[in-house]
Design an enzyme around this catalytic site. Structure first.
Site, mmCIF file in Angstrom:
data_model
loop_
_atom_site.group_PDB
_atom_site.id
_atom_site.type_symbol
_atom_site.label_atom_id
_atom_site.label_comp_id
_atom_site.label_asym_id
_atom_site.label_seq_id
_atom_site.Cartn_x
_atom_site.Cartn_y
_atom_site.Cartn_z
ATOM 1 N N VAL A 1 105.424 57.281 40.380
ATOM 2 C CA VAL A 1 104.340 56.539 39.733
ATOM 3 C C VAL A 1 103.376 57.469 39.000
ATOM 4 C CG1 VAL A 1 102.409 54.957 40.131
ATOM 5 C CG2 VAL A 1 104.523 54.679 41.425
ATOM 6 N N HIS B 1 95.390 60.335 46.166
ATOM 7 C CA HIS B 1 95.054 59.180 46.986
ATOM 8 C C HIS B 1 94.587 59.713 48.338
ATOM 9 C CE1 HIS B 1 94.958 55.134 48.289
ATOM 10 N NE2 HIS B 1 96.189 54.978 48.719
ATOM 11 N N ASP C 1 90.002 52.150 46.715
ATOM 12 C CA ASP C 1 91.303 51.963 46.071
ATOM 13 C C ASP C 1 92.067 50.797 46.690
ATOM 14 O OD1 ASP C 1 93.344 53.238 44.151
ATOM 15 O OD2 ASP C 1 94.502 53.046 45.995
#
Length: 366
Positions: A40, A124, A208
């Protein structure tokens, strides 16, 4: 680092004016940036760094679709493309861009290559924030930080090619070398960030996960589905229902909101739309606020992380995912959307060519 006022709150941000690409290149000149994972975020971040003059290599499992994609993108086996363990050994900065579930599975391999002075980079905060569930506990003698682009890897790459930047957050979890700030900001600039705003690993993952499940994907799909269903139930055609629910928002209004803000949009629409929007937005806020409070609590208590780890680690995860995605794709709303998108002028080259030809003939006859 600059301090900017955002609606009365002062935040620390880093812009490309104060930390230009040349400075980032200087910080990273002796580093080997190993991008682990090419799914991704990997392609956009790796390609942008490569084209910004950073010494970047890709680590990916051989004979996989992602390996083949990296080859197509110009990474060369044995030079800039390696199996994961070789890339981990070569890299001084490890960009850990595998999925959250894959990060857990790969962690024992990654950890043994984190020798003193290296850096572990995330996009992340999941693995570190929920370390009691993931088992990702970095050695104390490496830098640990993140740069989280506020969009997909595809958007990061597309905006880079357009000469624009996608805003990103950055956070430092561990500064073992004393160079973590310069390293993380240099990487943020190198991957194509517009500006970088400061956060923490915990705040990044909380916002997120809330955003993905909320306005970015979960809530917006739910609202789309509800409005489309009401319009269809009341006799509106699929085309009319889709255009009023999705197409007008995404193609006409959201680009203007992105440029100027929602206040500008309210001030520049018809008085009828203006009155209705002002009367109804608080009703939607009040209706959804309890759902968002439940969602945030589920994220903060680790329930969403546990759910994600459990479901994504199952051997039949991909098969079940395809079934759920097919249900979305086959719904009347998104089948209507497929047809509507095909009718956009840019997707009808024959029509566009006819218009150009007619224009030419008109000019010639005059």
């Amino acid at each position: 680092m600059a301090k900017l006022n955002f609606g009365g709150t002062v935040e620390n941000v880093v812009t490309r004016d104060e930390f230009p690409l040349a400075k980032a290149q200087g910080v990273l000149k002796d580093e080997v940036v190993a991008v682990i994972g090419y799914g991704v975020q990997g392609p956009g971040q790796a390609l942008n760094q490569k084209e910004n003059g950073i010494n970047v290599i890709v680590g990916q499992r051989k004979n996989s679709k992602s390996w083949d994609k990296a080859v197509r993108d110009g990474f060369v086996e044995g030079k800039t493309l390696f199996d994961i363990e070789t890339a981990l050994a070569k890299g001084t900065i490890i960009c850990y861009l595998l999925s959250d579930a894959a990060q857990i599975a790969m962690w024992p391999t990654v950890k043994k290559h984190l020798t003193p002075g290296k850096a572990l980079y995330f996009s992340h905060g999941f693995g570190i924030t929920y370390l009691d569930q993931t088992g990702i506990v970095p050695p104390k003698d490496v830098d640990v930080f993140l740069v989280a682009p506020k969009g997909s890897g595809t958007s990061l790459r597309r905006m880079f090619l357009q000469g624009r930047g996608l805003n990103s957050s950055y956070a430092i979890f561990q500064d073992a070398t004393g160079k973590a700030f310069d390293r993380v900001v240099a990487l943020g600039i190198a991957i194509g960030s517009g500006y970088l705003f400061e956060t923490t690993f915990k705040k990044e993952v909380y916002s997120d996960l809330t955003g993905e499940r909320g306005t970015l994907m979960g809530a917006i799909q739910g609202i789309f589905a509800a409005q489309f269903e009401v319009l269809r139930k009341n006799g509106h055609s699929p085309s009319e229902a889709f255009n009023e629910t999705v197409e007008e928002l995404t193609q006409s209004l959201m680009p203007l909101v992105a440029e100027n803000g929602m206040d500008w949009m309210y001030a520049n629409c018809s008085t009828t739309a203006q009155r209705g929007a002002l009367d109804w937005w608080k009703k939607f806020r009040d209706a959804t606020l309890p759902v968002f409070n439940d969602l945030y609590e589920s994220v903060a208590t680790g329930k969403e992380a546990a759910r994600s780890i459990e479901s994504n680690s199952k051997t039949d995860y991909r098969e079940k995912l395809e079934v759920e995605l097919k249900e979305l794709a086959d719904s009347e709303m998104w089948q209507a959307g497929k047809t509507v998108r095909s009718l956009r002028p840019e997707n009808q080259p024959a029509v566009a060519d006819d218009v150009k030809e007619a224009s030419k003939m008109e000019t010639t006859s005059n």
